[in-house]
Design a protein around this motif. Structure first.
Motif, PDB file in Angstrom:
ATOM      1  N   THR A  94       0.821   2.883   9.634  1.00 39.26           N
ATOM      2  CA  THR A  94       0.783   3.442   8.198  1.00 39.26           C
ATOM      3  C   THR A  94      -0.122   2.702   7.409  1.00 39.26           C
ATOM      4  O   THR A  94      -0.723   3.138   6.541  1.00 39.26           O
ATOM      5  N   SER A 122      -3.662   3.767   8.044  1.00 45.02           N
ATOM      6  CA  SER A 122      -4.037   5.034   7.506  1.00 45.02           C
ATOM      7  C   SER A 122      -3.815   5.250   6.034  1.00 45.02           C
ATOM      8  O   SER A 122      -4.679   6.022   5.353  1.00 45.02           O
ATOM      9  N   SER A 123      -2.900   4.482   5.543  1.00 37.55           N
ATOM     10  CA  SER A 123      -2.804   4.559   4.001  1.00 37.55           C
ATOM     11  C   SER A 123      -4.083   3.924   3.275  1.00 37.55           C
ATOM     12  O   SER A 123      -4.467   4.621   2.120  1.00 37.55           O
ATOM     13  N   TRP A 140      -6.520   5.842   0.630  1.00 37.20           N
ATOM     14  CA  TRP A 140      -6.708   5.225  -0.842  1.00 37.20           C
ATOM     15  C   TRP A 140      -8.138   5.186  -0.925  1.00 37.20           C
ATOM     16  O   TRP A 140      -8.658   5.488  -2.125  1.00 37.20           O
ATOM     17  N   GLU A 177      -1.237  13.238  -2.592  1.00 33.80           N
ATOM     18  CA  GLU A 177      -0.898  12.395  -1.488  1.00 33.80           C
ATOM     19  C   GLU A 177      -1.688  11.114  -1.410  1.00 33.80           C
ATOM     20  O   GLU A 177      -1.044  10.286  -0.711  1.00 33.80           O
ATOM     21  N   ARG A 178      -2.774  10.998  -1.851  1.00 31.04           N
ATOM     22  CA  ARG A 178      -3.556   9.555  -1.820  1.00 31.04           C
ATOM     23  C   ARG A 178      -2.716   8.585  -2.798  1.00 31.04           C
ATOM     24  O   ARG A 178      -2.908   7.332  -2.422  1.00 31.04           O
ATOM     25  N   SER A 238       0.041   8.537  -3.279  1.00 24.30           N
ATOM     26  CA  SER A 238       1.421   8.452  -2.596  1.00 24.30           C
ATOM     27  C   SER A 238       1.119   7.300  -1.302  1.00 24.30           C
ATOM     28  O   SER A 238       1.778   6.140  -1.173  1.00 24.30           O
ATOM     29  N   ALA A 239      -0.110   7.140  -0.896  1.00 19.95           N
ATOM     30  CA  ALA A 239      -0.406   6.668   0.070  1.00 19.95           C
ATOM     31  C   ALA A 239      -0.540   5.146  -0.280  1.00 19.95           C
ATOM     32  O   ALA A 239      -0.409   4.168   0.221  1.00 19.95           O
ATOM     33  N   ARG A 240      -1.093   5.018  -1.773  1.00 21.25           N
ATOM     34  CA  ARG A 240      -1.239   3.681  -2.163  1.00 21.25           C
ATOM     35  C   ARG A 240       0.084   3.159  -2.482  1.00 21.25           C
ATOM     36  O   ARG A 240       0.484   1.948  -2.419  1.00 21.25           O
ATOM     37  N   LYS A 283       2.853   3.484  -0.504  1.00 23.44           N
ATOM     38  CA  LYS A 283       3.264   3.030   0.733  1.00 23.44           C
ATOM     39  C   LYS A 283       2.513   1.869   0.936  1.00 23.44           C
ATOM     40  O   LYS A 283       3.375   0.952   1.398  1.00 23.44           O
TER      41      LYS A 283
END
Length: 292
Positions: free
Chosen positions: A187, A190-191, A195, A219-220, A222-224, A226
């Protein structure tokens, strides 16, 4: 070098021959173009340019498979050849985009315009092509929807050097966990790449598409989020690696955005934003202007 072009208008053998000769700066006698009715024994297989013409159904008329001998210099890119061919033949030309999506194409016009196009091919024994969407209006395609093509932006190949280095370190230290979907290491890898893709595309002024889908932006971000949530789950050496990758990306994101003091992001009905979740400071800044 090979090229794959599709023409909207039907073209004769002579028209294709003349256009290729002009675009590739070779003599007409050095271009051999053949269709389904051409006697193969009469072809000039030693020509510098060989082209197979196949008639197709639907919104395009002809498929051109072009081979250019390495002695032809300079050899244009597929985009350059398609644009030059469109001007020379006075035709609309489609050519495959770089993305993996089978529907992703570019369309070149005789006026010099090159725009994104979405082209579908059905599964019939004799395929039929449909130009489903273009990103700029084309007078000769009045029936085709003019709208942005968001899935192409998602599939753009974006260079992510920091994410790649982080992923390589993780793989060396924890290969199984890094390659197993759903694990914290997988994760994080990928995150971080997601980002970095956002920040790099923002840095490039959203090139090459010139815009960015709102749902992908969410989405990106939100990836930050994570990545922030995962920090405490890693051993110190991984935490340091992650921080070293995040610092320059976060700084660049801050430099490329403005404070969202007027709450513009909050006012917009943005897809994918969970107002109940805790978010980092990156949600309080926004690109100016918004790219969607």
């Amino acid at each position: 070098m090979t090229y794959n072009l599709l023409t909207v208008e039907p073209l004769t053998l002579d028209a294709v021959t003349a256009a290729l000769a002009q675009c590739l700066h070779v003599g007409v006698q050095e271009v051999d173009v053949a269709d389904e009715d051409t006697d193969q024994d009469l072809r000039n297989w030693d020509a510098l340019v060989l082209c197979e013409m196949v008639s197709v159904l639907g919104d395009v008329s002809t498929s051109l498979d072009i081979y250019v001998h390495e002695s032809v210099q300079p050899r244009p890119t597929e985009r350059e050849l398609a644009s030059a061919f469109a001007r020379s033949a006075g035709a609309l030309i489609l050519f495959p985009a770089e993305e993996a999506l089978p529907s992703a194409y570019w369309l070149a016009t005789e006026s010099g315009l090159v725009t994104r196009a979405r082209l579908y091919e059905n599964d019939d024994e004799e395929p039929c092509y449909t130009i489903d969407r273009v990103e700029a209006p084309i007078d000769r395609l009045p029936h085709v929807t003019v709208a942005r093509i968001p899935e192409v932006v998602r599939e753009l190949k974006v260079v992510t050097p920091l994410g790649d280095v982080f992923a390589a370190h993780l793989h060396r230290m924890y290969p199984e966990d890094t390659d197993t979907p759903g694990t914290p290491f997988w994760t994080a890898r990928s995150s971080l790449i997601a980002w970095e893709k956002l920040v790099r595309q923002m840095e490039a002024a959203w090139a090459p598409s010139g815009w960015y889908p709102a749902d992908l932006y969410m989405e990106r971000l939100s990836a930050r989020d994570k990545l922030e949530q995962l920090r405490n789950q890693f051993p110190p050496n991984v935490t340091v690696l992650l921080q070293n990758a995040l610092e320059p990306l976060d700084d660049l994101f801050a430099d490329l955005t403005v404070d969202d003091t007027d709450g513009l992001l909050g006012k917009e009905p943005l897809p994918g934003k969970d107002v109940a979740s805790a978010h980092g400071w990156w949600w309080d800044r926004r690109p100016e202007p918004l790219p969607w």
